[in-house]
Design a protein around this motif. Sequence first.
Motif, mmCIF file in Angstrom:
data_model
loop_
_atom_site.group_PDB
_atom_site.id
_atom_site.type_symbol
_atom_site.label_atom_id
_atom_site.label_comp_id
_atom_site.label_asym_id
_atom_site.label_seq_id
_atom_site.Cartn_x
_atom_site.Cartn_y
_atom_site.Cartn_z
ATOM 1 N N MET A 1 -33.727 -24.850 91.896
ATOM 2 C CA MET A 1 -32.306 -25.117 92.020
ATOM 3 C C MET A 1 -31.986 -26.585 91.733
ATOM 4 O O MET A 1 -31.027 -26.880 91.055
ATOM 5 C CB MET A 1 -31.848 -24.723 93.426
ATOM 6 C CG MET A 1 -30.389 -24.930 93.668
ATOM 7 S SD MET A 1 -29.448 -23.767 92.690
ATOM 8 C CE MET A 1 -27.817 -24.180 93.198
ATOM 9 N N GLY A 3 -33.573 -28.580 89.861
ATOM 10 C CA GLY A 3 -33.736 -28.838 88.426
ATOM 11 C C GLY A 3 -32.479 -28.521 87.641
ATOM 12 O O GLY A 3 -32.155 -29.194 86.662
ATOM 13 N N LEU A 4 -31.750 -27.492 88.044
ATOM 14 C CA LEU A 4 -30.517 -27.126 87.360
ATOM 15 C C LEU A 4 -29.410 -28.150 87.592
ATOM 16 O O LEU A 4 -28.529 -28.328 86.759
ATOM 17 C CB LEU A 4 -30.044 -25.746 87.821
ATOM 18 C CG LEU A 4 -30.931 -24.570 87.417
ATOM 19 C CD1 LEU A 4 -30.401 -23.288 88.024
ATOM 20 C CD2 LEU A 4 -31.017 -24.458 85.914
ATOM 21 N N ILE A 5 -29.452 -28.818 88.718
ATOM 22 C CA ILE A 5 -28.466 -29.856 89.012
ATOM 23 C C ILE A 5 -28.855 -31.164 88.308
ATOM 24 O O ILE A 5 -28.006 -31.879 87.786
ATOM 25 C CB ILE A 5 -28.351 -30.067 90.532
ATOM 26 C CG1 ILE A 5 -27.820 -28.794 91.190
ATOM 27 C CG2 ILE A 5 -27.472 -31.261 90.859
ATOM 28 C CD1 ILE A 5 -27.889 -28.801 92.698
ATOM 29 N N ARG A 6 -30.133 -31.459 88.273
ATOM 30 C CA ARG A 6 -30.628 -32.704 87.696
ATOM 31 C C ARG A 6 -30.536 -32.717 86.171
ATOM 32 O O ARG A 6 -30.282 -33.774 85.571
ATOM 33 C CB ARG A 6 -32.076 -32.897 88.134
ATOM 34 C CG ARG A 6 -32.687 -34.187 87.687
ATOM 35 C CD ARG A 6 -34.081 -34.339 88.198
ATOM 36 N NE ARG A 6 -34.890 -33.176 87.832
ATOM 37 C CZ ARG A 6 -36.134 -32.994 88.204
ATOM 38 N NH1 ARG A 6 -36.718 -33.874 88.983
ATOM 39 N NH2 ARG A 6 -36.808 -31.926 87.830
ATOM 40 N N LEU A 7 -30.711 -31.576 85.521
ATOM 41 C CA LEU A 7 -30.750 -31.502 84.058
ATOM 42 C C LEU A 7 -29.491 -32.066 83.390
ATOM 43 O O LEU A 7 -29.615 -32.884 82.471
ATOM 44 C CB LEU A 7 -31.002 -30.058 83.609
ATOM 45 C CG LEU A 7 -31.085 -29.840 82.102
ATOM 46 C CD1 LEU A 7 -32.261 -30.600 81.520
ATOM 47 C CD2 LEU A 7 -31.199 -28.355 81.800
#
Length: 48
Positions: A1, A3-7
């Motif tokens: 989860m 990772g989806l915010i950081r990308l």
Amino acid sequence: MFGLIRLPFLLAIVFFAGVMYERSEKNKLCDEIGGESRNGLCVMRAVK
């Protein structure tokens, strides 16, 4: 989860770093040919 915010943040940082690098290179090229950068445009200096 996380990772989806950081990308998107990482992509934005890389994009703006690329834009700044390209502007820098464009300004260097403009100086080499005898121009002057004004507001993102290369303006040739007047010959006297």
